[in-house]
Write an enzyme that holds these catalytic residues in place. Structure first.
Site, PDB file in Angstrom:
ATOM      1  N   ILE A  21       0.842  -1.203   0.000  1.00 21.19           N
ATOM      2  CA  ILE A  21       0.000   0.000   0.000  1.00 21.19           C
ATOM      3  C   ILE A  21       0.879   1.256   0.000  1.00 21.19           C
ATOM      4  O   ILE A  21       0.584   2.246  -0.673  1.00 21.19           O
ATOM      5  CB  ILE A  21      -0.915  -0.020   1.253  1.00 21.19           C
ATOM      6  CG1 ILE A  21      -1.856  -1.222   1.190  1.00 21.19           C
ATOM      7  CG2 ILE A  21      -1.699   1.278   1.383  1.00 21.19           C
ATOM      8  CD1 ILE A  21      -2.577  -1.530   2.505  1.00 21.19           C
ATOM      9  N   SER A 144      -6.380  -0.554  11.031  1.00 23.30           N
ATOM     10  CA  SER A 144      -7.031  -1.700  10.394  1.00 23.30           C
ATOM     11  C   SER A 144      -8.323  -1.998  11.142  1.00 23.30           C
ATOM     12  O   SER A 144      -8.433  -1.717  12.339  1.00 23.30           O
ATOM     13  CB  SER A 144      -6.128  -2.931  10.469  1.00 23.30           C
ATOM     14  OG  SER A 144      -6.858  -4.093  10.130  1.00 23.30           O
ATOM     15  N   TYR A 171      -1.229  -7.986  16.740  1.00 24.82           N
ATOM     16  CA  TYR A 171      -1.503  -7.096  15.588  1.00 24.82           C
ATOM     17  C   TYR A 171      -2.771  -6.274  15.863  1.00 24.82           C
ATOM     18  O   TYR A 171      -2.792  -5.058  15.636  1.00 24.82           O
ATOM     19  CB  TYR A 171      -1.665  -7.937  14.311  1.00 24.82           C
ATOM     20  CG  TYR A 171      -1.945  -7.117  13.076  1.00 24.82           C
ATOM     21  CD1 TYR A 171      -0.951  -6.313  12.507  1.00 24.82           C
ATOM     22  CD2 TYR A 171      -3.196  -7.128  12.461  1.00 24.82           C
ATOM     23  CE1 TYR A 171      -1.206  -5.548  11.374  1.00 24.82           C
ATOM     24  CE2 TYR A 171      -3.461  -6.375  11.322  1.00 24.82           C
ATOM     25  CZ  TYR A 171      -2.455  -5.588  10.787  1.00 24.82           C
ATOM     26  OH  TYR A 171      -2.709  -4.836   9.663  1.00 24.82           O
ATOM     27  N   LYS A 175      -3.082  -2.189  16.067  1.00 20.38           N
ATOM     28  CA  LYS A 175      -3.936  -1.409  15.160  1.00 20.38           C
ATOM     29  C   LYS A 175      -4.967  -0.597  15.960  1.00 20.38           C
ATOM     30  O   LYS A 175      -5.356   0.495  15.546  1.00 20.38           O
ATOM     31  CB  LYS A 175      -4.609  -2.335  14.147  1.00 20.38           C
ATOM     32  CG  LYS A 175      -3.631  -2.960  13.163  1.00 20.38           C
ATOM     33  CD  LYS A 175      -3.103  -1.948  12.154  1.00 20.38           C
ATOM     34  CE  LYS A 175      -1.633  -1.808  12.098  1.00 20.38           C
ATOM     35  NZ  LYS A 175      -1.152  -0.820  11.108  1.00 20.38           N
TER      36      LYS A 175
END
Ligand SMILES: NC(=O)c1ccc[n+]([C@@H]2O[C@H](COP(=O)([O-])OP(=O)(O)OC[C@H]3O[C@@H](n4cnc5c(N)ncnc54)[C@H](OP(=O)(O)O)[C@@H]3O)[C@@H](O)[C@H]2O)c1
Length: 293
Positions: A21, A144, A171, A175
């Protein structure tokens, strides 16, 4: 301020702009006339993007700065190198991220939290004054929807090696931290020329999944991957079009989106800020290489 935010020759710094990205974000920003500074771990792995931007025939050539977000000393050096360029800074894209890695950062923080949140927290702090003196500017942090997959933040776990086998729980926490950081930052810069946004880019076919166990990738494919070009659209929207008065909001599909309840918890956001500030201060004091930055 509903107009487009960017004008020719503005300066953008993006972390992790060599692949995925971030690579598309860097290229598209360069096409729009931004001078792009890519901060990442390897010039060699970034060279193709620098060459691509050069081949576009744009006025501004991209610059590479070394940055390892798993080392707060490296973050300090990167900020210092940026400041030595004597450029203004209009856009900071906190994009780099890892998922599924296990272990500790060089400063002793859980790996995914350290890279995804704490490194970006410090980088932003060190560049904030520069942004404040650069006129209208914005900070975009790639979070996210995985932030929904945690029931809270276990502060002790953030200073220990990754506990879960897949790293997925860590994770999700990292986020959530990205999102809370952006919301708290918005409060702290309210009334200034800076605005800040966090976002979910979609589920995107990039290298972020490389550390996941083999069985996990087909599951993600079943859920429908976006291309990196599609995955960069919300970042680019926040970077160039999101209204100043929407500062602090979380975006998905290029629109403001309501985060999970924890992502709206302002006490948790303030506590994360307080602890992050103390952690980066503590590492600065114990690391003579970083002193004075
Ligand atoms: N892909 C998705 O489905 C998805 C979904 C939601 C959110 N996101 C978020 O989107 C962002 C971009 O991810 P991506 O999907 O484009 O993944 P990617 O292709 O793996 O890119 C990640 C980038 O982060 C850099 N990076 C990793 N560790 C670093 C470190 N210690 N220091 C500096 N840079 C580091 C990588 O550089 P190297 O080449 O050196 O490793 C790479 O440039 C991440 O924040 C991720 O959490 C992605």
């Amino acid at each position: 301020m509903n107009q487009e935010f960017y004008i020719q020759g503005q300066v953008a710094l993006i972390t992790g702009g060599n692949v995925g990205i971030g690579r598309i974000t860097a290229i598209e920003l360069a096409k729009k006339g931004f001078k792009v500074v890519i901060a990442g771990r390897s010039l060699e792995r970034t060279q193709a993007v620098l060459d691509h931007i050069k081949s576009l025939g744009v006025d501004e050539q991209a610059i590479f700065l070394p940055l390892d977000l798993a080392s707060l000393a490296s973050v300090r050096e990167c900020a210092q190198l940026f400041l030595q360029l004597n450029l203004p800074l209009h856009l900071l894209v906190n994009n780099a991220g890892v998922a599924g890695l296990r272990g500790l950062t060089k400063d002793g923080f859980e790996m995914t939290f350290g890279v995804n949140h704490l490194g970006h927290f410090l980088l932003t702090q060190l560049l904030l004054e520069k942004m404040q003196s650069s006129g209208l500017s914005r900070i975009v942090t790639v979070s996210s929807r995985a932030h929904k997959r945690t029931a809270g933040i276990d502060w002790d776990a953030l200073c220990q090696p990754t506990r879960s086998w897949t790293g997925i729980h860590e994770y999700a926490v990292s986020k959530l931290a990205n999102l809370l950081f952006s919301a708290e930052l918005a409060k702290r810069v309210k009334g200034t020329s800076i605005s800040t946004y966090s976002l979910h880019p979609g589920v995107v076919d990039t290298e972020i999944w490389r550390a996941l166990p083999n069985w996990a990738r087909p599951l993600l494919r079943l859920r429908g991957f976006l291309t990196p070009e599609e995955g960069a659209l919300t970042t680019l929207h926040c970077a160039m079009h999101a209204p100043h008065q929407e500062s602090g909001l979380y975006y998905a599909d290029s629109k403001p989106m309501q985060p999970a309840a924890l992502g709206q918890n302002s006490e948790l956001a303030a506590e994360l800020w307080r602890r992050s500030e103390a952690w980066v201060k503590q590492t600065n004091e114990s690391n003579p290489r970083s002193k004075g930055n």
